[in-house]
Motif scaffolding. Structure first.
Motif, PDB file in Angstrom:
ATOM      1  N   ASP A  92       0.822  -1.203   0.000  1.00  0.00           N
ATOM      2  CA  ASP A  92       0.000   0.000   0.000  1.00  0.00           C
ATOM      3  C   ASP A  92       0.860   1.260   0.000  1.00  0.00           C
ATOM      4  N   GLY A  93       0.539   2.166  -0.925  1.00  0.00           N
ATOM      5  CA  GLY A  93       1.255   3.438  -1.005  1.00  0.00           C
ATOM      6  C   GLY A  93       2.389   3.475  -1.990  1.00  0.00           C
ATOM      7  N   ASP A  94       2.847   2.311  -2.464  1.00  0.00           N
ATOM      8  CA  ASP A  94       3.912   2.305  -3.460  1.00  0.00           C
ATOM      9  C   ASP A  94       3.432   2.970  -4.749  1.00  0.00           C
ATOM     10  N   VAL A  95       4.353   3.640  -5.432  1.00  0.00           N
ATOM     11  CA  VAL A  95       4.053   4.251  -6.728  1.00  0.00           C
ATOM     12  C   VAL A  95       5.077   3.740  -7.729  1.00  0.00           C
ATOM     13  N   ILE A  96       4.591   3.202  -8.836  1.00  0.00           N
ATOM     14  CA  ILE A  96       5.463   2.629  -9.864  1.00  0.00           C
ATOM     15  C   ILE A  96       5.330   3.461 -11.125  1.00  0.00           C
ATOM     16  N   ALA A  97       6.444   3.949 -11.635  1.00  0.00           N
ATOM     17  CA  ALA A  97       6.444   4.707 -12.885  1.00  0.00           C
ATOM     18  C   ALA A  97       6.468   3.744 -14.061  1.00  0.00           C
ATOM     19  N   VAL A  98       5.561   3.973 -15.014  1.00  0.00           N
ATOM     20  CA  VAL A  98       5.528   3.195 -16.252  1.00  0.00           C
ATOM     21  C   VAL A  98       5.666   4.194 -17.399  1.00  0.00           C
ATOM     22  N   VAL A 106      -0.375   1.954  -5.629  1.00  0.00           N
ATOM     23  CA  VAL A 106      -0.878   0.724  -5.016  1.00  0.00           C
ATOM     24  C   VAL A 106      -1.795   1.075  -3.847  1.00  0.00           C
ATOM     25  N   LEU A 107      -2.990   0.500  -3.846  1.00  0.00           N
ATOM     26  CA  LEU A 107      -3.966   0.717  -2.782  1.00  0.00           C
ATOM     27  C   LEU A 107      -4.368  -0.619  -2.181  1.00  0.00           C
ATOM     28  N   PHE A 114      -7.686 -11.271   1.648  1.00  0.00           N
ATOM     29  CA  PHE A 114      -7.064 -10.427   2.674  1.00  0.00           C
ATOM     30  C   PHE A 114      -5.974  -9.534   2.099  1.00  0.00           C
ATOM     31  N   THR A 115      -5.339  -9.974   1.015  1.00  0.00           N
ATOM     32  CA  THR A 115      -4.197  -9.228   0.473  1.00  0.00           C
ATOM     33  C   THR A 115      -4.529  -8.547  -0.848  1.00  0.00           C
ATOM     34  N   HIS A 116      -5.788  -8.311  -1.094  1.00  0.00           N
ATOM     35  CA  HIS A 116      -6.206  -7.722  -2.362  1.00  0.00           C
ATOM     36  C   HIS A 116      -5.675  -6.302  -2.508  1.00  0.00           C
ATOM     37  N   LEU A 117      -5.217  -5.972  -3.727  1.00  0.00           N
ATOM     38  CA  LEU A 117      -4.750  -4.629  -4.058  1.00  0.00           C
ATOM     39  C   LEU A 117      -5.560  -4.071  -5.218  1.00  0.00           C
ATOM     40  N   SER A 118      -5.701  -2.755  -5.236  1.00  0.00           N
ATOM     41  CA  SER A 118      -6.177  -2.043  -6.416  1.00  0.00           C
ATOM     42  C   SER A 118      -5.049  -1.142  -6.894  1.00  0.00           C
ATOM     43  N   TYR A 119      -5.134  -0.720  -8.164  1.00  0.00           N
ATOM     44  CA  TYR A 119      -4.073   0.105  -8.740  1.00  0.00           C
ATOM     45  C   TYR A 119      -4.685   1.349  -9.364  1.00  0.00           C
TER      46      TYR A 119
END
Length: 453
Positions: A92-98, A106-107, A114-119
């Motif tokens: 959570d909180g990571d930002v990836i440059a593409v 990353v949210l 339990f470990t679901h992420l949204s982007y």
């Protein structure tokens, strides 16, 4: 602005996404048959540099690991997921440059798992979209019960909180791109919508319009069974599944087909139910490619049972294989193409009568027959035929002995599942009639339907 291209897998009710800026691209939740994604990237003239997984999937085998291997892309998976392969862990909180203009934030959105992420996608300093996986869906959310009853009540409240996090942190203009919700059993309910924004979901999605307890109560009351093959997906996905082998399996002749049937293996006829019921090799089972083929085959087959596919053309076999690798059935034991007469090797074909609900209403005035309803529990709760025996299709293989002798008229909601059930019963020597009709006709044709309180 980035180009966001959905890649639909309609038979499983899922979407993957290819997102690019004209030069580089990232992919979210790729399906197992990655050739579709590679072809799309080539046609768009872009290089895939990143792959993102929203969660360890329950309804399909991921193509993420194989796609990253094939392209050299960075493979982003939740740091807390217990995978056994190399990946770039994200939290959570990571930002990836593409590329130069796209940023993926990353949210943490637990609830479906339990470990679901949204982007969340930022482009040119604008928050343009969120890839919500199995969190916020169109008019619904991902179901919270797939990890077992011990976790359901915790996860459903996580799901509520996660949806509200997305609705709070993202602008109303942000487009919503879920992975599930297009017919997938991973969705708590189904919607006809094909696009949405955060703002539109705030107006219609129960998770955002109801208070928490009302949402929890209504969602849990609406959950029904999910496919049995789901139990095998997490194991496959945490191991890093490789690209599938889609070459044709061995060819079987008529004698080999008879031997396989006699040995208790599954020999599956891929033709539509009209063709199958008109004439088929005795002992074969009908899972037509014109319906939810992989879902129901994966749901019913005892896991690991040798499988032989029968199709009129090699293209039908190839289509079936593509569907099956998505759920982890990688290599059929054999296949045969041609006609049922060729598969039977000159022996007489079996047939199953087809009928309508009007036929059933008429026959019940003349003689005693067993009416078998193979719909799911919630479907039956809406209405059912008075006196019908109810065995959901997914329970039928191990409840065949619960079906009495004599003539059996089997129905579902539209005919596809009834044909599967009829083939299962006929393979055991039962006298069966497949009702190939819309269930709405049951009342119109004079059959008494009762709501279940």
């Amino acid at each position: 602005m980035p180009h966001i291209l959905p890649i639909d897998t309609t038979t499983l009710g899922d979407r993957s996404y290819l997102v690019h800026d004209g030069r580089v691209a990232f992919v979210v939740d790729p399906q197992r048959d990655i050739d579709r994604i590679l072809t799309l990237a080539t046609s768009e003239g872009v290089q895939i540099t990143h792959v993102f997984e929203t969660h360890i999937h329950n309804d399909y085998v991921t193509g993420g690991y194989a796609l990253a291997a094939a392209t050299g892309a960075a493979y982003h998976v939740n740091a807390d997921d217990p995978v056994t392969f190399d990946r770039i862990p994200v939290s959570d909180g990571d930002v990836i440059a593409v590329g130069d203009t796209m940023r993926v934030r990353v949210l943490a959105t637990p609830g479906h798992t339990f470990t679901h992420l949204s982007y969340a996608l930022d482009a040119d300093e604008q928050q343009v979209a969120v890839f919500s996986g199995g969190s916020l869906l169109y008019g619904s959310v991902g179901r919270p019960d797939l990890l077992g009853p011990d976790h359901t009540h915790t996860l459903v409240r996580h799901q509520y909180a996660s949806a509200h996090r997305l609705a709070t942190e993202l602008p109303d203009s942000a487009a919503v791109y879920p992975t599930h919700g297009f017919g997938s059993f991973c969705s708590a309910t189904q919607s006809e919508a094909s696009t949405a924004t955060i703002g539109s979901e705030k107006l219609i999605n129960p998770v955002l319009t109801h208070d928490e307890q009302t949402f929890v109560d209504e969602l849990l009351a609406g959950l029904d069974a999910w496919p049995a093959y789901y139990a095998h997906m997490a194991t496959a996905n945490t191991a890093g599944p490789t690209a599938p082998d889609l070459s044709l399996p061995d060819r079987a002749d008529a004698e080999q087909l008879r031997q396989r049937i006699a040995a208790g293996e599954w020999v599956v006829d891929l033709r539509n139910r009209v063709a199958f019921t008109a004439g088929h090799l005795a002992g074969t089972l009908n899972f037509g490619l014109d319906g939810s083929f992989a879902t129901y085959l994966g749901w019913l087959i005892p896991w690991g049972t040798p499988l032989t596919l029968l199709g009129e053309t090699p293209d039908q076999i190839a289509e079936a294989q593509r569907e099956l690798v998505r759920i982890g059935i990688d290599r059929p034991a054999a296949h045969a193409t041609g006609t049922p007469q060729q598969w039977a090797g000159g022996k007489a074909l079996a047939a199953i009568p087809r009928a309508t609900f009007a036929d059933l209403a008429l026959i019940r005035h003349h003689r005693q027959v067993t009416v078998l309803d193979v719909r799911r529990d919630l479907e039956r709760a809406g209405a059912h035929i008075d006196g019908a025996l109810h065995i959901p299709l997914h329970d039928l293989p191990h409840r065949i002995d619960d079906v009495p002798g004599g003539e059996i008229w089997v129905h579902c909601a539209a005919g596809y599942r009834a044909a599967i059930a009829a083939s299962l019963l006929a393979a055991t020597g039962r006298r069966v009639v497949a009702v190939d009709d819309d269930f709405d006709q049951a009342h119109a044709d004079g059959l008494l339907t009762l709501a279940v309180n």
